[in-house]
Motif scaffolding. Sequence first.
Motif, short mmCIF file in Angstrom:
data_model
loop_
_atom_site.label_atom_id
_atom_site.label_comp_id
_atom_site.label_asym_id
_atom_site.label_seq_id
_atom_site.Cartn_x
_atom_site.Cartn_y
_atom_site.Cartn_z
N THR A 117 26.74 38.33 39.72
CA THR A 117 26.84 37.25 38.74
C THR A 117 28.09 37.48 37.90
OG1 THR A 117 25.63 38.35 36.96
CG2 THR A 117 24.31 37.15 38.61
N ILE A 118 28.42 36.51 37.06
CA ILE A 118 29.62 36.64 36.23
C ILE A 118 29.51 37.80 35.25
CG2 ILE A 118 28.82 35.02 34.43
CD1 ILE A 118 31.75 33.99 34.32
N GLU A 119 28.29 38.18 34.87
CA GLU A 119 28.12 39.32 33.96
C GLU A 119 28.63 40.61 34.61
OE1 GLU A 119 25.79 36.98 34.40
OE2 GLU A 119 26.00 36.09 32.41
N ASP A 120 28.55 40.69 35.94
CA ASP A 120 29.04 41.88 36.64
C ASP A 120 30.55 41.98 36.63
OD1 ASP A 120 26.41 42.62 37.36
OD2 ASP A 120 26.44 41.20 39.03
N LEU A 121 31.23 40.89 36.26
CA LEU A 121 32.69 40.88 36.21
C LEU A 121 33.20 40.97 34.78
CD1 LEU A 121 33.47 38.10 38.87
CD2 LEU A 121 33.32 40.57 39.20
N THR A 122 32.34 41.33 33.84
CA THR A 122 32.75 41.43 32.44
C THR A 122 33.95 42.36 32.26
OG1 THR A 122 30.51 40.93 31.66
CG2 THR A 122 31.99 42.06 30.12
N PRO A 123 33.98 43.55 32.90
CA PRO A 123 35.16 44.42 32.73
C PRO A 123 36.44 43.76 33.24
CG PRO A 123 33.31 45.67 33.61
CD PRO A 123 32.92 44.24 33.69
N GLN A 124 36.38 43.10 34.39
CA GLN A 124 37.59 42.47 34.93
C GLN A 124 38.09 41.35 34.02
OE1 GLN A 124 34.96 43.45 36.62
NE2 GLN A 124 35.33 43.67 38.81
N LEU A 125 37.16 40.56 33.47
CA LEU A 125 37.57 39.47 32.59
C LEU A 125 38.19 40.01 31.29
CD1 LEU A 125 34.55 37.07 33.14
CD2 LEU A 125 36.88 36.79 34.01
N ALA A 126 37.63 41.13 30.79
CA ALA A 126 38.21 41.77 29.60
C ALA A 126 39.59 42.35 29.94
CB ALA A 126 37.29 42.87 29.10
N GLU A 127 39.69 42.99 31.10
CA GLU A 127 40.98 43.53 31.55
C GLU A 127 42.02 42.41 31.66
OE1 GLU A 127 42.81 45.81 35.50
OE2 GLU A 127 40.64 45.44 35.34
N PHE A 128 41.60 41.28 32.20
CA PHE A 128 42.51 40.14 32.34
C PHE A 128 43.04 39.71 30.97
CE2 PHE A 128 43.28 35.58 32.22
CZ PHE A 128 44.10 35.38 33.31
N ARG A 129 42.15 39.59 29.99
CA ARG A 129 42.57 39.15 28.66
C ARG A 129 43.59 40.11 28.04
NH1 ARG A 129 37.07 37.86 28.28
NH2 ARG A 129 36.61 39.77 27.13
N HIS A 130 43.36 41.42 28.23
CA HIS A 130 44.30 42.40 27.66
C HIS A 130 45.64 42.38 28.39
CE1 HIS A 130 41.66 44.13 24.66
NE2 HIS A 130 40.70 44.26 25.56
N LEU A 131 45.61 42.16 29.70
CA LEU A 131 46.87 42.05 30.45
C LEU A 131 47.67 40.84 29.99
CD1 LEU A 131 45.68 42.98 34.06
CD2 LEU A 131 47.20 44.33 32.60
N VAL A 132 46.98 39.75 29.73
CA VAL A 132 47.67 38.55 29.25
C VAL A 132 48.26 38.81 27.87
CG1 VAL A 132 47.34 36.16 28.47
CG2 VAL A 132 46.36 36.92 30.65
N GLN A 133 47.47 39.46 26.98
CA GLN A 133 47.98 39.78 25.64
C GLN A 133 49.18 40.71 25.72
OE1 GLN A 133 47.08 38.50 22.69
NE2 GLN A 133 45.67 37.13 23.78
N ALA A 134 49.21 41.56 26.75
CA ALA A 134 50.33 42.49 26.92
C ALA A 134 51.49 41.81 27.65
CB ALA A 134 49.88 43.72 27.70
N MET A 135 51.34 40.55 27.97
CA MET A 135 52.34 39.76 28.70
C MET A 135 52.60 40.33 30.09
SD MET A 135 54.99 38.54 25.72
CE MET A 135 55.33 40.20 25.14
N ALA A 136 51.62 41.03 30.64
CA ALA A 136 51.69 41.51 32.03
C ALA A 136 51.08 40.45 32.94
CB ALA A 136 50.97 42.85 32.15
N PHE A 137 51.73 39.30 32.99
CA PHE A 137 51.15 38.12 33.61
C PHE A 137 50.97 38.28 35.13
CE2 PHE A 137 53.30 36.48 29.76
CZ PHE A 137 52.18 36.01 29.10
N ASP A 138 51.93 38.87 35.79
CA ASP A 138 51.81 39.02 37.25
C ASP A 138 50.67 39.98 37.61
OD1 ASP A 138 54.15 37.47 38.50
OD2 ASP A 138 55.12 38.59 36.89
N ALA A 139 50.51 41.04 36.80
CA ALA A 139 49.39 41.96 37.04
C ALA A 139 48.06 41.24 36.80
CB ALA A 139 49.50 43.17 36.13
N ALA A 140 48.02 40.39 35.77
CA ALA A 140 46.80 39.62 35.50
C ALA A 140 46.50 38.66 36.65
CB ALA A 140 46.98 38.83 34.20
N CYS A 141 47.54 38.08 37.23
CA CYS A 141 47.35 37.17 38.36
C CYS A 141 46.78 37.90 39.56
CB CYS A 141 48.68 36.50 38.71
SG CYS A 141 48.52 35.22 39.98
#
Length: 556
Positions: free
Chosen positions: A36-60
């Motif tokens: 379920t989406i709850e199992d992807l909570t770490p990845q979604l949090a990681e994504f948000r931090h990568l975006v805040q760090a402007m590491a957009f390609d890594a986030a993609c």
Amino acid sequence: MTHEAPPLPTYTRRSLELRAAEYYASIRKPESEWKTIEDLTPQLAEFRHLVQAMAFDAACRLLHLIDQDYLYRWGHYSLLVKLRKDLENNLTETESQLYNLRGIARACHSMGNFKWALALLERGLTIAYELDSKSEISLTLNDLGRAYNAMGRYTQATTAYQQALSIAQEVNDSRQVASILGNMAWICRVQGDVKIADTYLRQALTIARELGNRGDEGLQLGRLGVLKMDLGQIDQGIPYLEVALEIAREIGDRHFQGVWAGYLGRMYFHLGRFNEALQLYEQDCRLASEIADRRGEGASLQLQGDVHFALGRFDNSILLYKRALAIAHESNALSHESKCYGRLGEIYGLLGETEQASSLLNKALDLAYKCGALRSQSRHLLGLSRIWLQKGILTTANEYCLQALSIAVSEHRLSAILIEGIISLRKGDFELAQSTFAEFTQSDQQVSIKTATAYKPHYILATALVGQVACDPRWLDPNHHVALLAPALAEYRRALAITAAPGVVRDAIRDLELIRAAGIEGLEPAFALLEQTIADWQPLPGDALPSPTSLQEDTV
């Protein structure tokens, strides 16, 4: 002697965001536990931090891992669009730009925004050619074909699929070959070429099973079940759809849980099991609404309208068709828009409002021509033929009927032959009418109808038997009426045993009235049987549908 202090660590906002992203990457669950989406909570949090760090390609690249097989399959289309929009115009890697465009387009497509999806994919195709990657070109062309297909632009869809297939075969991408074959089969089905569709689907199913891909296996099984329905082989089609629905539930594919529930409902509809069909349609509609699948929601509303039409609840049916039409128009889904106009035209024709019926059916036919939907063209042509028969304009009725027959869509052939026979009867050409109605009593046709569990072929056969006896020279003697009508009445009773729903019976009465309009007298036993059935009909408790209040009567 003085000592220099060691340099202080750099605590920039970017470095802290990247460290946070690393932390969430370290606590991901194993992929086998992603349910379920709850199992992807770490990845979604990681994504948000990568975006805040402007590491957009890594986030993609991270999002690419959890997109299609997880968030998309679970129906989180709106979330995917939001996440990918955060990356748009910020990506430096060309591959990431292409993945992101395709990801947004896929989610938009499933939400019914086909125009936006098409624009994104056209941009994506340019990038794929710049990359000179055959695999990426094939993938993008396949998605483009799906967008064209959804918009009813079947010629462009076929061209895109053929180009995608040629490239996928060249690079030996078996999964992509299976996907394209399945999509091409759907185009063939819409255009009435069921045999080629069946061949493509079985090839795609074989590949899916060889690769062990349960999602693709369920997709092709479901499509095969729908083909069986098109051929009138309802009992054979149901098991395919049941397995497809089971697989969709097993892998958590919410979109196809709704799709296959809807098609299974259609199977029950053809068997006259309307309450079961309605329950499945409503389930489909709820799932489509939950995942923001506007096109699916509209299609389900149209199917619910079909049930209410069959049950004789015409006001409810009209409101449902209008709601479905509004969604089809909003989604720019020409083929579905055509269906909705056609259904509305059929209702108004049955209600005797022939001018409005003719206008709606002509709109439906124009859209069906525009998108090349042969099955819809055939149905709308027959609808118009009936309307002109009701008006008594036989030449025009005959033209529409012959056009429908020339398309040669198998599921409408019986209806077309019936109308052709009635037109000959109305013209006074009893010899031609007799030979036309006789097609229903040929051994191969008779066997296929007699063994059918769907109600419609039985009603058509019964009406054709009435037309046939009206051409019999013995009909001139009223003493023979009861005996001559016996086979037709027996066939009507078989049809009524499957369903005696008022809308269905009223439709059968209309065809009888078209025969009586030829000056045929003595049909009272058939009319009495059908009219008494309507009078005896007892609706089940809770059958009423609340009338939508958000829709104005001038929607059409």
